[in-house]
Scaffold this motif. Sequence first.
Motif, PDB file in Angstrom:
ATOM      1  N   GLN A  17     -34.340  10.590  12.002  1.00 34.52           N
ATOM      2  CA  GLN A  17     -34.164  10.716  13.453  1.00 34.52           C
ATOM      3  C   GLN A  17     -32.705  11.019  13.786  1.00 34.52           C
ATOM      4  O   GLN A  17     -32.409  11.853  14.640  1.00 34.52           O
ATOM      5  CB  GLN A  17     -34.587   9.415  14.140  1.00 34.52           C
ATOM      6  N   ARG A  18     -31.801  10.327  13.121  1.00 36.82           N
ATOM      7  CA  ARG A  18     -30.370  10.553  13.384  1.00 36.82           C
ATOM      8  C   ARG A  18     -29.918  11.925  12.920  1.00 36.82           C
ATOM      9  O   ARG A  18     -29.079  12.556  13.563  1.00 36.82           O
ATOM     10  CB  ARG A  18     -29.541   9.453  12.687  1.00 36.82           C
ATOM     11  N   VAL A  41     -36.053  16.764  19.481  1.00 36.81           N
ATOM     12  CA  VAL A  41     -36.444  15.803  18.452  1.00 36.81           C
ATOM     13  C   VAL A  41     -37.966  15.732  18.344  1.00 36.81           C
ATOM     14  O   VAL A  41     -38.528  15.737  17.250  1.00 36.81           O
ATOM     15  CB  VAL A  41     -35.846  14.410  18.747  1.00 36.81           C
ATOM     16  N   HIS A  42     -38.636  15.701  19.480  1.00 31.54           N
ATOM     17  CA  HIS A  42     -40.102  15.630  19.472  1.00 31.54           C
ATOM     18  C   HIS A  42     -40.727  16.854  18.835  1.00 31.54           C
ATOM     19  O   HIS A  42     -41.758  16.767  18.175  1.00 31.54           O
ATOM     20  CB  HIS A  42     -40.633  15.441  20.885  1.00 31.54           C
ATOM     21  N   VAL A  48     -41.367  10.331  17.610  1.00 35.21           N
ATOM     22  CA  VAL A  48     -40.138   9.546  17.678  1.00 35.21           C
ATOM     23  C   VAL A  48     -40.023   8.925  19.065  1.00 35.21           C
ATOM     24  O   VAL A  48     -40.203   9.602  20.071  1.00 35.21           O
ATOM     25  CB  VAL A  48     -38.902  10.419  17.407  1.00 35.21           C
ATOM     26  N   THR A  52     -35.463   5.043  20.522  1.00 34.68           N
ATOM     27  CA  THR A  52     -34.698   5.378  19.318  1.00 34.68           C
ATOM     28  C   THR A  52     -33.642   6.421  19.651  1.00 34.68           C
ATOM     29  O   THR A  52     -32.482   6.311  19.241  1.00 34.68           O
ATOM     30  CB  THR A  52     -35.638   5.942  18.244  1.00 34.68           C
ATOM     31  N   ILE A  53     -34.046   7.410  20.415  1.00 34.36           N
ATOM     32  CA  ILE A  53     -33.116   8.488  20.758  1.00 34.36           C
ATOM     33  C   ILE A  53     -31.986   7.970  21.644  1.00 34.36           C
ATOM     34  O   ILE A  53     -30.813   8.212  21.377  1.00 34.36           O
ATOM     35  CB  ILE A  53     -33.868   9.644  21.433  1.00 34.36           C
TER      36      ILE A  53
END
Lengths: 137, 137
Positions: A17-18, A41-42, A48, A52-53
């Motif tokens: 994710q990062r 990101v999605h 995710v 988190t984001i």
Amino acid sequence: MSCLATLKENGFKITPQRKLIADFFHDAESHLTAEEIIAHVHEKMPGVNKSTIYRNLDIFEHLGCVLKSESGDRVIYHHTEEGHHHHLVCVKCGKSMDCDEMLFRPVEKTLRDKYNFRVDFKHQVISGLCENCYKQP
Amino acid sequence: MSCLATLKENGFKITPQRKLIADFFHDAESHLTAEEIIAHVHEKMPGVNKSTIYRNLDIFEHLGCVLKSESGDRVIYHHTEEGHHHHLVCVKCGKSMDCDEMLFRPVEKTLRDKYNFRVDFKHQVISGLCENCYKQP
DNA sequence: TGTATAATTGCAACCGGGTGCATTTACGAT
DNA sequence: ATCGTAAATGCACCCGGTTGCAATTATACA
């Protein structure tokens, strides 16, 4: 220095994710909105969680990799390697341009001298009218 | 002119909820936050829905009775009869003071001359450090 | 004074952003 | 390569503010 290297140096773990978020900032030419980041990101990794984001954006901000500026309902994230400047956003057409970071120096001086009030204007998002939209009523 | 008179003139109805809000602005010495307004209304008339309050604040704003200023997460409402000025809010102690409305004139001029960008800075909420908090680290 | 009706309210649901907590995972030590 | 553990994630829920819609109410007129 790379955002991921900075994470590692400060004892944070490198997660997929990062990586996605960091890469997106490295590839971005200009500033990014939370919406754009979440969408990206999605797209690459559906599922995710938004928390988190947002948490990772906060971490990048605190590590100094990213700058967050807000004005009213506008929130903008910046890769710090881009350098410092303010943002002029047209309220009509939405067009955005950068402007010199010295812009508010006279205001800062006035506030310090006349009001004993200390302000450091950074990455301000300024709403107004661009030339075209000002001419066309 | 009274906010209620302005409502009537523009074809809006006078409701008890609107009276409460208008009276609160007339009695207030300085600016009000949404929280304060909601708390006041609920005290005098429990059960009033927050959406009613927000909608009425919008109406008062559009009628020019009230001004809404925001900067980041701060939102402030003002009775327009108070006159125009900016707000200096200390991020440490929360103290707030007013400052001259001319403050941003040099910035407005620079933006117009160098960037062809038109801005009218009004009722800005400026976050910084007051004298005491600046001295005490 | 009573009534018609358009405006207003309350409600319930939504939005972007944020948080506490249980589960999962990255990664240093073995 | 495996394992232990602290850190990160996903989840479920919170918050302030906003919106669509059905029920209520202020007002103009009879």
